[in-house]
Design a protein around this motif. Structure first.
Motif, PDB file in Angstrom:
ATOM      1  N   LYS A 166     -48.827 -78.351  36.394  1.00 27.06           N
ATOM      2  CA  LYS A 166     -47.863 -77.425  36.440  1.00 27.06           C
ATOM      3  C   LYS A 166     -47.805 -76.582  35.002  1.00 27.06           C
ATOM      4  O   LYS A 166     -47.275 -76.802  34.228  1.00 27.06           O
ATOM      5  CB  LYS A 166     -46.470 -77.979  36.397  1.00 27.06           C
ATOM      6  N   PRO A 167     -48.976 -75.687  35.036  1.00 22.60           N
ATOM      7  CA  PRO A 167     -49.298 -75.099  33.678  1.00 22.60           C
ATOM      8  C   PRO A 167     -48.055 -74.132  33.126  1.00 22.60           C
ATOM      9  O   PRO A 167     -48.129 -74.109  32.050  1.00 22.60           O
ATOM     10  CB  PRO A 167     -50.533 -73.917  34.286  1.00 22.60           C
ATOM     11  N   GLU A 168     -47.495 -73.837  33.878  1.00 17.97           N
ATOM     12  CA  GLU A 168     -46.035 -73.119  33.594  1.00 17.97           C
ATOM     13  C   GLU A 168     -45.309 -73.779  32.771  1.00 17.97           C
ATOM     14  O   GLU A 168     -44.577 -73.402  31.610  1.00 17.97           O
ATOM     15  CB  GLU A 168     -45.149 -72.312  34.697  1.00 17.97           C
ATOM     16  N   THR A 169     -45.295 -75.167  32.626  1.00 14.95           N
ATOM     17  CA  THR A 169     -44.468 -76.042  31.818  1.00 14.95           C
ATOM     18  C   THR A 169     -45.370 -76.379  30.410  1.00 14.95           C
ATOM     19  O   THR A 169     -44.829 -77.041  29.549  1.00 14.95           O
ATOM     20  CB  THR A 169     -43.974 -77.423  32.512  1.00 14.95           C
TER      21      THR A 169
ATOM     22  N   GLN B  11     -43.845 -85.325  28.873  1.00 12.54           N
ATOM     23  CA  GLN B  11     -45.184 -84.907  29.540  1.00 12.54           C
ATOM     24  C   GLN B  11     -46.250 -86.010  29.379  1.00 12.54           C
ATOM     25  O   GLN B  11     -46.904 -86.270  30.217  1.00 12.54           O
ATOM     26  CB  GLN B  11     -45.533 -83.494  28.983  1.00 12.54           C
TER      27      GLN B  11
ATOM     28  N   VAL C 177     -41.115 -74.295  24.152  1.00 11.42           N
ATOM     29  CA  VAL C 177     -40.233 -73.645  24.823  1.00 11.42           C
ATOM     30  C   VAL C 177     -38.945 -73.259  23.902  1.00 11.42           C
ATOM     31  O   VAL C 177     -38.874 -74.281  23.108  1.00 11.42           O
ATOM     32  CB  VAL C 177     -39.770 -74.539  26.007  1.00 11.42           C
TER      33      VAL C 177
ATOM     34  N   THR D 162     -46.147 -75.269  27.444  1.00 12.23           N
ATOM     35  CA  THR D 162     -45.872 -74.281  26.535  1.00 12.23           C
ATOM     36  C   THR D 162     -44.503 -74.749  25.672  1.00 12.23           C
ATOM     37  O   THR D 162     -43.817 -75.746  25.991  1.00 12.23           O
ATOM     38  CB  THR D 162     -45.613 -73.032  27.030  1.00 12.23           C
TER      39      THR D 162
END
Length: 156
Positions: free
Chosen positions: A124-127, A72, A131, A129
């Protein structure tokens, strides 16, 4: 050592019986102690394994996220570099005024900004985090297990 319990002149069986009983008791005691020692070792190995599996699993998950983070960060840096380049493209387009060349440069800069947005993980804020993969298999965390312990099964 070897003890002889036969009746001979050196001593009667009655005299030798206590030593014979002691020898039998000592051997039985040694066998029991050996069995207890082996069971304790087996229990220690099992406990070490039971502690190692969740640690190895967590180490795998941490490594998984560290790899994601590095990818990222690299993509984000690339997107920022493209955006910085687009600022330079805008300046270049201005030098050409209202010409066809200026329009081509502006279109290129516009497409490049879209590409920067496409690859930038921040878009892409859903990524963004930590995991925990839905399935973590022993093959995933095997390399994080202590030497001599298998992720697949407890020790014997």
């Amino acid at each position: 050592g070897s003890v002889s319990w036969a009746d001979r002149k050196r001593g009667t069986l009655d005299q030798k019986l206590p030593a014979a009983f002691k020898e039998v008791a000592d051997r039985a005691s040694a066998q029991v102690e050996e069995r207890i020692r082996k069971e304790a070792e087996r229990t220690q190995r099992r406990e070490a394994w039971e502690e190692a599996v969740p640690r190895a699993r967590q180490a795998y998950i941490d490594q998984f996220n560290q790899d994601r983070l590095r990818k990222q960060a690299a993509k984000s840096s690339e997107a920022e570099a493209i955006r910085a380049y687009c600022v330079r493209l805008d300046s270049a387009a201005e030098e050409y005024g209202g010409t066809e060349r200026a329009e081509q440069i502006r279109k290129w800069a516009s497409w490049a900004r879209q590409e920067a947005d496409r690859i930038d993980p921040v878009e892409k804020p859903e990524t963004l985090t930590y995991v925990v993969p839905p399935e973590v298999r022993p093959s995933d965390f095997e390399k994080f297990m202590p030497k001599g312990l298998s992720a697949w099964r407890p020790p014997d």
